[in-house]
Motif scaffolding. Structure first.
Motif, PDB file in Angstrom:
ATOM      1  N   PHE A  63       8.179   3.498   2.058  1.00 39.68           N
ATOM      2  CA  PHE A  63       9.365   2.795   2.543  1.00 39.68           C
ATOM      3  C   PHE A  63      10.385   2.649   1.416  1.00 39.68           C
ATOM      4  CE2 PHE A  63      11.870  -0.902   3.778  1.00 39.68           C
ATOM      5  CZ  PHE A  63      12.082  -0.694   5.129  1.00 39.68           C
ATOM      6  N   ALA A  64       9.913   2.305   0.223  1.00 35.55           N
ATOM      7  CA  ALA A  64      10.804   2.149  -0.930  1.00 35.55           C
ATOM      8  C   ALA A  64      11.306   3.499  -1.429  1.00 35.55           C
ATOM      9  CB  ALA A  64      10.076   1.399  -2.041  1.00 35.55           C
ATOM     10  N   ARG A  65      10.413   4.490  -1.511  1.00 31.87           N
ATOM     11  CA  ARG A  65      10.787   5.795  -2.050  1.00 31.87           C
ATOM     12  C   ARG A  65      11.824   6.499  -1.200  1.00 31.87           C
ATOM     13  NH1 ARG A  65       6.509  10.547  -1.695  1.00 31.87           N
ATOM     14  NH2 ARG A  65       7.713  10.976   0.213  1.00 31.87           N
ATOM     15  N   CYS A  99      14.442   3.528   2.850  1.00 32.00           N
ATOM     16  CA  CYS A  99      14.548   2.927   4.183  1.00 32.00           C
ATOM     17  C   CYS A  99      15.232   1.561   4.139  1.00 32.00           C
ATOM     18  CB  CYS A  99      13.160   2.787   4.805  1.00 32.00           C
ATOM     19  SG  CYS A  99      12.249   4.343   4.943  1.00 32.00           S
ATOM     20  N   ALA A 100      15.043   0.852   3.004  1.00 31.69           N
ATOM     21  CA  ALA A 100      15.635  -0.479   2.873  1.00 31.69           C
ATOM     22  C   ALA A 100      17.155  -0.436   2.798  1.00 31.69           C
ATOM     23  CB  ALA A 100      15.071  -1.177   1.639  1.00 31.69           C
ATOM     24  N   SER A 101      17.739   0.737   2.616  1.00 28.83           N
ATOM     25  CA  SER A 101      19.196   0.841   2.603  1.00 28.83           C
ATOM     26  C   SER A 101      19.790   0.557   3.979  1.00 28.83           C
ATOM     27  CB  SER A 101      19.623   2.241   2.149  1.00 28.83           C
ATOM     28  OG  SER A 101      19.176   2.507   0.839  1.00 28.83           O
ATOM     29  N   ASP A 127       0.833  -1.194   0.000  1.00 26.76           N
ATOM     30  CA  ASP A 127       0.000   0.000   0.000  1.00 26.76           C
ATOM     31  C   ASP A 127       0.874   1.252   0.000  1.00 26.76           C
ATOM     32  OD1 ASP A 127       1.033  -0.014   2.536  1.00 26.76           O
ATOM     33  OD2 ASP A 127      -0.880  -0.329   3.570  1.00 26.76           O
ATOM     34  N   ARG A 128       0.297   2.351   0.421  1.00 26.23           N
ATOM     35  CA  ARG A 128       1.026   3.621   0.421  1.00 26.23           C
ATOM     36  C   ARG A 128       2.256   3.565   1.324  1.00 26.23           C
ATOM     37  NH1 ARG A 128      -1.277   9.312   2.851  1.00 26.23           N
ATOM     38  NH2 ARG A 128       0.274  10.710   1.902  1.00 26.23           N
ATOM     39  N   ALA A 170       1.262   7.030   7.623  1.00 26.12           N
ATOM     40  CA  ALA A 170       1.028   5.904   6.713  1.00 26.12           C
ATOM     41  C   ALA A 170       2.200   4.921   6.759  1.00 26.12           C
ATOM     42  CB  ALA A 170       0.821   6.421   5.293  1.00 26.12           C
ATOM     43  N   LEU A 171       3.415   5.448   6.781  1.00 30.07           N
ATOM     44  CA  LEU A 171       4.600   4.593   6.877  1.00 30.07           C
ATOM     45  C   LEU A 171       4.632   3.858   8.213  1.00 30.07           C
ATOM     46  CD1 LEU A 171       7.273   3.539   5.861  1.00 30.07           C
ATOM     47  CD2 LEU A 171       8.334   5.714   6.499  1.00 30.07           C
TER      48      LEU A 171
END
Length: 323
Positions: free
Chosen positions: A236-238, A241-243, A230-231, A309-310
Motif C-alpha cells: 500500500f505504501a510502495r 495508494c495513500a496519495s 505486513d506485506r 496480499a494487498l
C-alpha cells in the motif's frame, strides 16, 4: 391477447424486488408516494372504465334516444362538473402528501457527493466531527436524516427507490433531501442520471438500522480498526495508494474513496462485485475491466500474489479480519 398482456406484465414485474423498488417502501416519503400512486391509478382505471361504458351504451342506443338538450346536459356533467370536483378533491388530498418532511438543527446530516463512478459519503452528527465513508449509507430507523447532495464532476441523480424520490446532484450546488426510514433492512440506491460510461455500474448499499445499533456502529466507526504492518501494508505504501485513499490514520484524501473500513462494506466497486479478496485483487490490477471510464489507474504490474496480499490487508481493516 389476455395471455400476452399477462406475460408482459409478469416480465416487467421481474425487475421489481424488495431491495430496490418503489413498490417495496421502507421510508415515509416512498410509502406516501406509493399510496398516492395506487389511489391515482385506481382513479384513472375507474374513469377509463366509465368512459368505455358510456361509449358502449351510446353505440347501442336507438337513434333519437338522446336529444340535443340531453346531450348538452351530459357533456356539462361528465365533461365539466364531475371532472372538476374529482380533480379538485384529488389535488386537496395529494398536496399534504407532497409536502417535504420537516428537519431540525439536531438531525443527522449525511453529505453524499457523486463522482465518476462512485459515492463519497460523510456523516455529520450534531456536535461531533464528520465520519467519512464511501459507496454505502447507513440510516437510523425512526429518525429524520437530512441528505446534503452535491457532485464534483458531472450531474448525477441520487435515488433510493424504497426510501424517497430522486434528487439531482449538481456541481457547485447542494440540494437537500429529508428522509425517515421506518423499517430496518439492507437496500440499494442508484444513480438515476446518465453520467458516463459506467453510469449503470454506480450503485450503493443502504443499511437501515435500529437506532441503538446505528449509534453503536457510529461510535465504533470512529475507532481505527487494527491494521497489521505486513506485506499488504508495505505494498500500500510502495504503490502510493495513500496519495488517493485514506486508511485509518494516514489522513483524509480527496481523490479516491475512503478505505478505512473497507472490510465492512457489502459490495466492491460501488455495488458491482462481491467484496472478496479475489475480486478486490482483480479490481486493483485492472479496474477498467469492471468499470469502464473509472479514474483509478490500473496496477497490472503487480503479480496476482501481490495484489491478493494487498486486497487481504484492505479487508483486514475491519473487525472481520479479512473475511
Amino acid at each position: 391477447m389476455a395471455g400476452g398482456v399477462l406475460a408482459v406484465s409478469a416480465l416487467v414485474l421481474t425487475g421489481c424486488n424488495r431491495h430496490q423498488s418503489a413498490l417495496a417502501p421502507f421510508g415515509l416519503e416512498a410509502r406516501s408516494t406509493l399510496g398516492l400512486t395506487v389511489v391515482l391509478t385506481i382513479g384513472a382505471a375507474a374513469i377509463a372504465l366509465a368512459v368505455a361504458a358510456i361509449y358502449v351504451a351510446a353505440a347501442r342506443a336507438p337513434e333519437g334516444r338522446l336529444s340535443h338538450k340531453g346531450g348538452m346536459r351530459l357533456v356539462l356533467w361528465l365533461g365539466a362538473i364531475i371532472p372538476t370536483v374529482v380533480l379538485t378533491a384529488l389535488l386537496l388530498w395529494a398536496l399534504p402528501a407532497m409536502r417535504p418532511l420537516p428537519a431540525e438543527a439536531g438531525d443527522l446530516r449525511i453529505r453524499v457527493e457523486g463522482e465518476q463512478f462512485w459515492w463519497r459519503v460523510a456523516y455529520r452528527p450534531p456536535g461531533a466531527p464528520p465520519l467519512f465513508s464511501a459507496n454505502e449509507v447507513r440510516l437510523p430507523v425512526g429518525r429524520t436524516v437530512v441528505f446534503e447532495l452535491a457532485a464534483t464532476d458531472v450531474v448525477h441523480s441520487f435515488w433510493i427507490p424504497g426510501l424517497a424520490g430522486k434528487m439531482d446532484m449538481i456541481p457547485g450546488r447542494t440540494n437537500r433531501l429529508v428522509v425517515k426510514a421506518d423499517k430496518p433492512g439492507t437496500y440499494r440506491g442508484v444513480c438515476a442520471e446518465f453520467c458516463g460510461l459506467s453510469h449503470a455500474l454506480m450503485a450503493f448499499d443502504v443499511i437501515a438500522m435500529e437506532p441503538a445499533a446505528f449509534d453503536a456502529w457510529l461510535a465504533a466507526a470512529r475507532t481505527a480498526p487494527p491494521r497489521p504492518q505486513d506485506r499488504g501494508a508495505a505494498l500500500f505504501a510502495r504503490e502510493g495508494c495513500a496519495s488517493c485513499h485514506a486508511v485509518a490514520d494516514n489522513g483524509t484524501r480527496d481523490i479516491g474513496p475512503d478505505l478505512t473500513r473497507f472490510g465492512e462494506r457489502l459490495t466492491l466497486g460501488a455495488g458491482i462485485l462481491a467484496p472478496t479478496p479475489e475480486n478486490t485483487a482483480a479490481f486493483i490490477r485492472d479496474p477498467h475491466r469492471f468499470k469502464p471510464g473509472a479514474r483509478m489507474p490500473a496496477y497490472a504490474h503487480l503479480s496476482e500474489d501481490e495484489a491478493l496480499a494487498l486486497a487481504r490487508w484492505l479487508k483486514r481493516t475491519s473487525p472481520e479480519e479479512g473475511r
